[in-house]
Design a protein around this motif. Structure first.
Motif, PDB file in Angstrom:
ATOM      1  N   ILE A  19      -9.903 -18.416   2.201  1.00 32.28           N
ATOM      2  CA  ILE A  19     -10.487 -17.594   1.149  1.00 32.28           C
ATOM      3  C   ILE A  19     -10.441 -18.298  -0.200  1.00 32.28           C
ATOM      4  O   ILE A  19     -11.237 -17.996  -1.106  1.00 32.28           O
ATOM      5  N   SER A  20      -9.548 -19.264  -0.344  1.00 31.08           N
ATOM      6  CA  SER A  20      -9.399 -19.954  -1.628  1.00 31.08           C
ATOM      7  C   SER A  20     -10.686 -20.646  -2.062  1.00 31.08           C
ATOM      8  O   SER A  20     -10.992 -20.700  -3.259  1.00 31.08           O
ATOM      9  N   LEU A  21     -11.445 -21.166  -1.106  1.00 28.27           N
ATOM     10  CA  LEU A  21     -12.682 -21.873  -1.454  1.00 28.27           C
ATOM     11  C   LEU A  21     -13.695 -20.926  -2.074  1.00 28.27           C
ATOM     12  O   LEU A  21     -14.176 -21.157  -3.191  1.00 28.27           O
ATOM     13  N   ASN A  22     -14.033 -19.869  -1.379  1.00 30.31           N
ATOM     14  CA  ASN A  22     -15.051 -18.958  -1.895  1.00 30.31           C
ATOM     15  C   ASN A  22     -14.570 -18.156  -3.091  1.00 30.31           C
ATOM     16  O   ASN A  22     -15.324 -17.933  -4.043  1.00 30.31           O
ATOM     17  N   ALA A  23     -13.322 -17.727  -3.059  1.00 33.81           N
ATOM     18  CA  ALA A  23     -12.810 -16.945  -4.189  1.00 33.81           C
ATOM     19  C   ALA A  23     -12.790 -17.768  -5.467  1.00 33.81           C
ATOM     20  O   ALA A  23     -13.099 -17.257  -6.559  1.00 33.81           O
ATOM     21  N   SER A  24     -12.454 -19.045  -5.369  1.00 34.91           N
ATOM     22  CA  SER A  24     -12.391 -19.892  -6.565  1.00 34.91           C
ATOM     23  C   SER A  24     -13.776 -20.215  -7.116  1.00 34.91           C
ATOM     24  O   SER A  24     -13.902 -20.632  -8.269  1.00 34.91           O
ATOM     25  N   SER A  25     -14.811 -20.011  -6.306  1.00 36.33           N
ATOM     26  CA  SER A  25     -16.171 -20.207  -6.824  1.00 36.33           C
ATOM     27  C   SER A  25     -16.549 -19.080  -7.783  1.00 36.33           C
ATOM     28  O   SER A  25     -17.447 -19.231  -8.602  1.00 36.33           O
ATOM     29  N   VAL A  26     -15.864 -17.960  -7.677  1.00 39.41           N
ATOM     30  CA  VAL A  26     -16.074 -16.813  -8.575  1.00 39.41           C
ATOM     31  C   VAL A  26     -15.060 -16.837  -9.714  1.00 39.41           C
ATOM     32  O   VAL A  26     -15.403 -16.630 -10.879  1.00 39.41           O
ATOM     33  N   ASP A  27     -13.812 -17.094  -9.364  1.00 37.31           N
ATOM     34  CA  ASP A  27     -12.729 -17.158 -10.349  1.00 37.31           C
ATOM     35  C   ASP A  27     -11.965 -18.461 -10.126  1.00 37.31           C
ATOM     36  O   ASP A  27     -11.110 -18.539  -9.244  1.00 37.31           O
ATOM     37  N   PRO A  28     -12.263 -19.499 -10.895  1.00 34.80           N
ATOM     38  CA  PRO A  28     -11.624 -20.807 -10.698  1.00 34.80           C
ATOM     39  C   PRO A  28     -10.100 -20.774 -10.804  1.00 34.80           C
ATOM     40  O   PRO A  28      -9.427 -21.687 -10.314  1.00 34.80           O
ATOM     41  N   GLU A  29      -9.543 -19.736 -11.415  1.00 32.87           N
ATOM     42  CA  GLU A  29      -8.100 -19.649 -11.591  1.00 32.87           C
ATOM     43  C   GLU A  29      -7.439 -18.729 -10.562  1.00 32.87           C
ATOM     44  O   GLU A  29      -6.248 -18.433 -10.674  1.00 32.87           O
ATOM     45  N   ILE A  30      -8.186 -18.288  -9.571  1.00 34.89           N
ATOM     46  CA  ILE A  30      -7.679 -17.276  -8.640  1.00 34.89           C
ATOM     47  C   ILE A  30      -6.382 -17.690  -7.964  1.00 34.89           C
ATOM     48  O   ILE A  30      -5.477 -16.869  -7.769  1.00 34.89           O
ATOM     49  N   GLU A  31      -6.255 -18.970  -7.612  1.00 32.32           N
ATOM     50  CA  GLU A  31      -5.059 -19.405  -6.895  1.00 32.32           C
ATOM     51  C   GLU A  31      -3.818 -19.444  -7.767  1.00 32.32           C
ATOM     52  O   GLU A  31      -2.709 -19.587  -7.261  1.00 32.32           O
ATOM     53  N   GLU A  32      -3.990 -19.290  -9.067  1.00 34.36           N
ATOM     54  CA  GLU A  32      -2.864 -19.247  -9.994  1.00 34.36           C
ATOM     55  C   GLU A  32      -2.502 -17.819 -10.386  1.00 34.36           C
ATOM     56  O   GLU A  32      -1.513 -17.609 -11.089  1.00 34.36           O
TER      57      GLU A  32
END
Length: 274
Positions: A176-189
């Motif tokens: 999910i990190s790939l697609n989610a970060s395309s919307v929110d680049p900081e999502i994994e943080e």
């Protein structure tokens, strides 16, 4: 797990690949020939298993026997490579996933457990695993543009799948990190993301199952799944991490694997103090 014992993972081994019976773009024989030409000694096929919801990417129940017959045909024609018969099984709910009793009738060599579909706010399942472009469309059309809901639900589904078991290998655990970060680049943080990821990785470690390093998107996006930030903890726990290309194309049988293996071996050496 028993049928995978004895594999020499130090050689050319890949256990995640797709076929003409699901969303693979080449025939099993074409993929296998490419694998042999690339020096592979062990190859595992893992088409997306039949699923209880509508999906153009998953194998149909009517094709399972044909798939099994093709495995046997290829084993007879290509004795120089060890061929394993697997499936990648989607987790939807307690009755539909790797732990489902129905899978026993397939008599597979191994199962990869993965999450590609999650329920939206109305309980309707949709694919959140496609391209970032499609993900953004689906996020708007099916999930009310609620990225946090999608991310939390993905991690919840993954955690539940791991807790219920029934698989040998955990597939692309943080995809999910790939697609989610395309919307929110900081999502994994984000704190909620870090907490969910950490809890799920811990549950994966406790399961004792193999956690694959999926290299499918290395060339295009520079990403491995799981992210290398989790590898040291997994290795320290003694969990084995097979490196799989998740190929859908015959020309990509080794995509990203050499780069992942170089990084993985470097981490192993550091852990051993070499």
């Amino acid at each position: 797990m028993e049928r995978l014992k004895g594999i020499d993972f130090s050689g050319r081994v890949n256990l995640h690949s797709h076929t003409q019976f699901c969303d693979g773009r080449n025939s099993m024989e074409e993929i296998l020939r490419s694998a042999i030409n690339s020096g592979f000694k062990v190859w595992g096929f893992s088409p997306h298993a039949p699923i209880s919801i509508e999906s153009g990417c998953n194998m149909q129940e009517a094709s399972v026997q044909e798939y099994k017959l093709e495995i046997e045909r290829l084993r007879n024609i290509y004795p120089q490579i060890k061929i394993f018969e697997g499936m990648e099984v989607d987790y939807l709910d307690p009755l539909n996933g790797p732990s489902s009793e129905i899978l026993k009738k397939y008599d597979l060599d191994y199962i990869i457990g993965s999450v590609h579909f999650i329920p939206n706010q109305k309980g309707e399942y949709h694919d959140i695993d496609g391209s970032p472009e499609r993900f953004k469309t689906y996020l708007h059309e099916y999930f009310e543009d609620d990225l946090e809901y999608v991310v939390k639900t993905f991690w919840h589904q993954t955690f539940e799948m791991i807790r219920r078991g029934g698989f040998d290998i955990i597939g692309h655990v943080d995809k999910i990190s790939l697609n989610a970060s395309s919307v929110d680049p900081e999502i994994e943080e984000r704190p909620f993301y870090k907490e969910l990821a950490a809890n799920t990785i811990n549950e994966a470690i406790l399961s004792g199952r193999m956690i694959e390093i999926n290299t499918k998107h290395w060339k295009k996006y520079g990403r491995f799944f799981p992210h290398p930030r989790y590898w040291q903890r997994i290795l320290q726990a003694g969990i084995f991490m097979p490196v799989n290309s998740d190929t859908h194309y015959s020309e990509l049988v080794n995509e990203g694997r050499d780069e992942a293996l170089t990084l993985l071996n470097s981490m192993r050496k550091k852990l051993l103090g070499k």
